[in-house]
Design a protein around this motif. Structure first.
Motif, PDB file in Angstrom:
ATOM      1  N   GLN A  22     -11.649  -1.256  12.166  1.00 54.27           N
ATOM      2  CA  GLN A  22     -11.464  -0.076  11.332  1.00 54.27           C
ATOM      3  C   GLN A  22     -10.884  -0.406   9.959  1.00 54.27           C
ATOM      4  O   GLN A  22      -9.962   0.245   9.474  1.00 54.27           O
ATOM      5  CB  GLN A  22     -10.564   0.929  12.044  1.00 54.27           C
ATOM      6  CG  GLN A  22     -11.129   1.402  13.368  1.00 54.27           C
ATOM      7  CD  GLN A  22     -10.132   2.229  14.121  1.00 54.27           C
ATOM      8  OE1 GLN A  22      -9.812   3.333  13.693  1.00 54.27           O
ATOM      9  NE2 GLN A  22      -9.649   1.723  15.222  1.00 54.27           N
ATOM     10  N   VAL A  23     -11.408  -1.461   9.364  1.00 49.00           N
ATOM     11  CA  VAL A  23     -10.981  -1.831   8.018  1.00 49.00           C
ATOM     12  C   VAL A  23     -11.394  -0.720   7.061  1.00 49.00           C
ATOM     13  O   VAL A  23     -12.522  -0.235   7.088  1.00 49.00           O
ATOM     14  CB  VAL A  23     -11.621  -3.166   7.596  1.00 49.00           C
ATOM     15  CG1 VAL A  23     -11.258  -3.494   6.153  1.00 49.00           C
ATOM     16  CG2 VAL A  23     -11.162  -4.276   8.527  1.00 49.00           C
ATOM     17  N   GLU A  24     -10.468  -0.288   6.224  1.00 50.31           N
ATOM     18  CA  GLU A  24     -10.721   0.815   5.309  1.00 50.31           C
ATOM     19  C   GLU A  24     -10.967   0.297   3.899  1.00 50.31           C
ATOM     20  O   GLU A  24     -10.658  -0.858   3.580  1.00 50.31           O
ATOM     21  CB  GLU A  24      -9.531   1.786   5.315  1.00 50.31           C
ATOM     22  CG  GLU A  24      -9.305   2.451   6.667  1.00 50.31           C
ATOM     23  CD  GLU A  24      -8.066   3.330   6.673  1.00 50.31           C
ATOM     24  OE1 GLU A  24      -7.260   3.216   5.709  1.00 50.31           O
ATOM     25  OE2 GLU A  24      -7.897   4.104   7.614  1.00 50.31           O
ATOM     26  N   ASN A  25     -11.491   1.164   3.051  1.00 52.46           N
ATOM     27  CA  ASN A  25     -11.684   0.809   1.647  1.00 52.46           C
ATOM     28  C   ASN A  25     -10.353   0.396   1.023  1.00 52.46           C
ATOM     29  O   ASN A  25      -9.301   0.962   1.325  1.00 52.46           O
ATOM     30  CB  ASN A  25     -12.268   1.985   0.870  1.00 52.46           C
ATOM     31  CG  ASN A  25     -13.756   2.159   1.120  1.00 52.46           C
ATOM     32  OD1 ASN A  25     -14.505   1.196   1.068  1.00 52.46           O
ATOM     33  ND2 ASN A  25     -14.179   3.380   1.411  1.00 52.46           N
ATOM     34  N   ASP A  26     -10.438  -0.595   0.135  1.00 51.57           N
ATOM     35  CA  ASP A  26      -9.286  -1.106  -0.627  1.00 51.57           C
ATOM     36  C   ASP A  26      -8.305  -1.910   0.221  1.00 51.57           C
ATOM     37  O   ASP A  26      -7.217  -2.253  -0.256  1.00 51.57           O
ATOM     38  CB  ASP A  26      -8.535   0.031  -1.345  1.00 51.57           C
ATOM     39  CG  ASP A  26      -9.391   0.708  -2.390  1.00 51.57           C
ATOM     40  OD1 ASP A  26     -10.197   0.013  -3.031  1.00 51.57           O
ATOM     41  OD2 ASP A  26      -9.257   1.935  -2.565  1.00 51.57           O
ATOM     42  N   GLN A  27      -8.630  -2.214   1.505  1.00 52.45           N
ATOM     43  CA  GLN A  27      -7.788  -3.115   2.281  1.00 52.45           C
ATOM     44  C   GLN A  27      -7.722  -4.462   1.564  1.00 52.45           C
ATOM     45  O   GLN A  27      -8.722  -4.972   1.062  1.00 52.45           O
ATOM     46  CB  GLN A  27      -8.342  -3.287   3.695  1.00 52.45           C
ATOM     47  CG  GLN A  27      -7.636  -4.351   4.508  1.00 52.45           C
ATOM     48  CD  GLN A  27      -6.205  -3.971   4.832  1.00 52.45           C
ATOM     49  OE1 GLN A  27      -5.954  -2.876   5.313  1.00 52.45           O
ATOM     50  NE2 GLN A  27      -5.272  -4.868   4.560  1.00 52.45           N
ATOM     51  N   LEU A  28      -6.545  -5.052   1.502  1.00 52.78           N
ATOM     52  CA  LEU A  28      -6.338  -6.309   0.784  1.00 52.78           C
ATOM     53  C   LEU A  28      -6.374  -7.487   1.758  1.00 52.78           C
ATOM     54  O   LEU A  28      -5.701  -7.469   2.793  1.00 52.78           O
ATOM     55  CB  LEU A  28      -5.010  -6.284   0.032  1.00 52.78           C
ATOM     56  CG  LEU A  28      -4.669  -7.521  -0.808  1.00 52.78           C
ATOM     57  CD1 LEU A  28      -5.722  -7.746  -1.896  1.00 52.78           C
ATOM     58  CD2 LEU A  28      -3.277  -7.383  -1.430  1.00 52.78           C
TER      59      LEU A  28
END
Length: 683
Positions: A227-233
């Motif tokens: 569930q990696v989301e947008n803008d994850q670093l």
């Protein structure tokens, strides 16, 4: 009948490697200026769609549903059946603004057919060559165990740190961490096998950050699974970290025994991993355990809660009674994967250890065998329940070798006998706990109209679909513009209940009767993004796909066969490009006489109308001549890029063969105050 996009076939990819795609918003452009007969356009598009086969790696284009509906009306028009002033208009440039946020990204939760249509690249090129406009493209990816070809509507954009450089990377949600690392390393020309990948976590006030290495055992996991989301670093760097993200629970373990490493383990920010973990605690009652929403998974959670509270089924799993029935050889099943994932979930929910459970592993397993449920878009709860019960049945089917059985006919025998015989035959091929708890029989009776022979059968039943009672009427809301309106505040809102199968002509007559005008003096338009699309008399009310709103106009008493309807649209600089124009607020219309109205008269009437609506302190404006859709010039070719020449004010007659509109161009610094004031009036 109306043209519609046909159901597409899809093919299996030759390789199972995931295709990553940016799926970015493509630049706008200009199509050719040639105009084909609408029937020819329809023929060419259908020819492309007939042979279309969706394949992994292909590019598909989104087309806003409203623009497509206008084109569909135009392409299917029968000019001899509609009034001359409401023949469906040829659409303007492709307008996908309804699909996009202000920053140009795709709006969330869009639905195919409802919000957009999908076009293969060849079909898109046809539309673009005829109309030009905005392009929004997406790539086809492989989804699930069967690697089904599917358009990925929402790829993900993450940030990856390498040294001091932060790179934005757009990839498919079914990309693995290994593929993401390879994508970044290729960009920086470094060997992927020598570099480790880390997830960077920040606390809520972003005062501290920790890096946790993604272990090699997780590098083949997908971004979607975690569930990696947008803008994850993320970070790519040589060497290893003091923390390792491990499989299963998303917990961390120290790879060093140093004091610094020990401290890091305690202070590790667990926000990312908490999305895939359970919430510990004692529930208020046994089995009263919540299910975490993994992202639009309420449809799945509601079905799971229903089954969890079907006590006989749940006890069957909690007692491990299912293990003896697991059928790993059934070609119609999932080799036991689905039933074991479901059993593990039920045990967690009824363990009295958790107040809520995150059904991540269950959803992952479900998505492998049913790709339609692999993503994070809204789905139908009943469809999931149907697949789940069918899957559990096949995984628990006690029949290993299914014999051939013939259909059982009644042949005049009592129902009780036929029913019992049919059920006995069914159990020879299907015998599971699901059959015991959820299945029954449905009696079907057929009578031959010729020989009067009666056939009665008893078919297995697990779901009974019943029609929802519907009304024969439809409520149509309309904003009415009286012919003598002196201000936007004088527009009136009405709602009318009319038969769904009535025509737009009949609806217009209802509106006319209500406002006290002859039907010929009322014109109905579907207003979308500030431009009016005139509605033909023969259009069926139930076929109206109004994504904007309906407006009814009271017009001057000019005979229908002698008049031209000229839209008056309000224009402002586009938010996407200062050289382009966008429309806003409610458009007006003017009815003029064919071959008897000069541009001078049109100019005077349009000026008087605008000044009347705006009042004594009317800001400065310019009138332009536009094509009927309002955003490009009505005199210059589309390829010229002209957005509108000044509206002539001489004695030349307004043409009756070319549809035009009058654009009201406001100064940019006046637009916000003008349109904000009009929005307040609407409220």
């Amino acid at each position: 009948c109306k043209w519609s996009l046909r159901h597409r076939r899809s093919t299996m990819p030759e390789a199972t490697e995931t295709t990553t795609s940016a799926g970015a918003h493509v630049d706008t452009g200009k199509g050719a200026d040639a105009v084909l007969d609408p029937a020819e356009e329809l023929k060419r598009v259908n020819a492309v769609l007939e042979k279309d086969v969706m394949k992994v790696g292909d590019t598909y284009y989104l087309l806003a549903a409203h623009w497509f509906a206008v084109w569909s009306d135009y392409a299917n028009a029968a000019p001899d059946l509609v009034s001359s002033d409401v023949i469906p208009s040829r659409p303007g440039p492709i307008d996908n603004s309804a699909l996009l946020e202000a920053d140009g990204t795709l709006k969330p939760k869009l639905l195919e057919k409802n919000d957009y249509e999908l076009l293969p690249e060849e079909a898109w090129k046809l539309f673009f060559s005829w109309y030009g406009g905005e392009a929004v493209s997406r790539k086809v990816i492989a989804v699930g165990m069967q690697q089904k070809a599917q358009v990925e509507l929402y790829p993900i954009t993450v940030k990856v740190l390498y040294g001091k450089d932060v790179t934005e990377v757009t990839a498919s949600r079914v990309s693995t961490f290994s593929q993401l690392r390879h994508q970044v390393c290729t960009k920086h020309n470094i060997p992927p096998h020598k570099y480790a990948m880390f997830v960077i976590e920040q606390d809520e006030d972003e005062a501290e950050a920790t890096a946790s290495e993604i272990g090699e055992q997780l590098m083949q996991s997908t971004l979607e699974e975690f569930q990696v989301e947008n803008d994850q670093l993320f970070e790519v760097r040589a060497g290893s970290a003091s923390l390792m993200l491990t499989a299963g629970t998303g917990s961390t373990s120290a790879s060093s025994t140093s004091a610094a490493s020990s401290t890091a383990t305690v202070t590790y920010a667990s926000h990312w991993s908490s999305r895939v973990s359970h919430s510990e605690g004692s529930p208020k009652a046994k089995g009263a355990c919540g299910l975490a929403n993994l992202g639009n998974t309420c449809f799945m959670n509601s079905a799971l809660q229903c089954l969890s509270n079907t006590i006989d089924l749940t006890q069957f799993f909690l007692s491990d009674g299912y293990e003896a029935d697991v059928n790993e050889e059934n070609p119609l099943g999932t080799k036991g994967f689905l039933v074991r994932a479901y059993a593990a979930l039920m045990k967690d929910m009824w363990s009295d250890k958790y107040t809520s459970v995150a059904p991540v592993e269950f959803k992952k397993t479900l998505g492998k065998f049913a790709p339609q449920f692999s993503g994070y878009q809204q789905q139908d709860s009943q469809e999931l329940l149907s697949f789940l019960l069918d899957g559990l049945h096949e995984d628990l089917n006690r029949v290993r070798d299914k014999p051939y059985v013939e259909a059982v006919e009644s042949n005049g025998r009592p129902d009780e006998v036929v029913s019992a015989e049919s059920w006995e035959a069914y159990l020879k091929r299907n015998d599971s706990k699901v059959v015991e708890l959820f299945q029954g029989q449905l009696k079907s009776k057929l009578v031959c109209p010729d020989c009067q022979r009666v056939s009665i059968t008893f078919d297995p039943l697990m779901y009974l679909s019943l029609p929802i009672p519907t009304t024969t009427d439809k409520v149509m809301q309309v904003l009415y513009w009286p012919p003598d309106a002196a201000h936007h505040s004088q527009l009136q809102r009405f709602g009318f209940s009319v038969p769904k199968m009535s025509t737009m002509k009949e609806f217009r007559e209802v509106v006319a009767k209500h406002v006290g005008l002859p039907p010929a003096q009322v014109v109905v338009a579907d207003v979308y993004t500030g431009r009016p699309f005139m509605q033909g008399d023969i259009k069926i009310i139930n076929d109206c796909r109004t994504t904007g709103y309906l407006m009814a106009y009271g017009v001057d008493p000019v005979p229908v066969e002698e008049r031209i309807i000229v839209p008056i649209v309000q224009r402002r600089p586009s938010t996407y490009s200062k050289s382009s124009k966008s429309l806003a607020s409610h458009p007006a219309i003017i009815a003029v006489r064919k071959e008897k109205t000069s541009y001078k008269e049109l100019h005077e009437r349009a000026t008087a109308l605008v000044k009347k609506l705006m009042g004594e302190e009317c800001p400065e404006f310019t009138l332009t001549i536009c094509k009927e859709y309002g955003t490009t010039c009505g005199k210059c070719p589309y390829t010229s890029g002209c957005k509108g020449c000044a509206l002539p004010d001489g004695e030349e007659l307004v043409p009756s063969t070319v549809k035009i509109a009058v654009g009201v161009d406001w100064k940019e610094d006046e637009c916000d105050s003008i349109f904000d004031e009009q929005k307040k009036m609407d409220l």
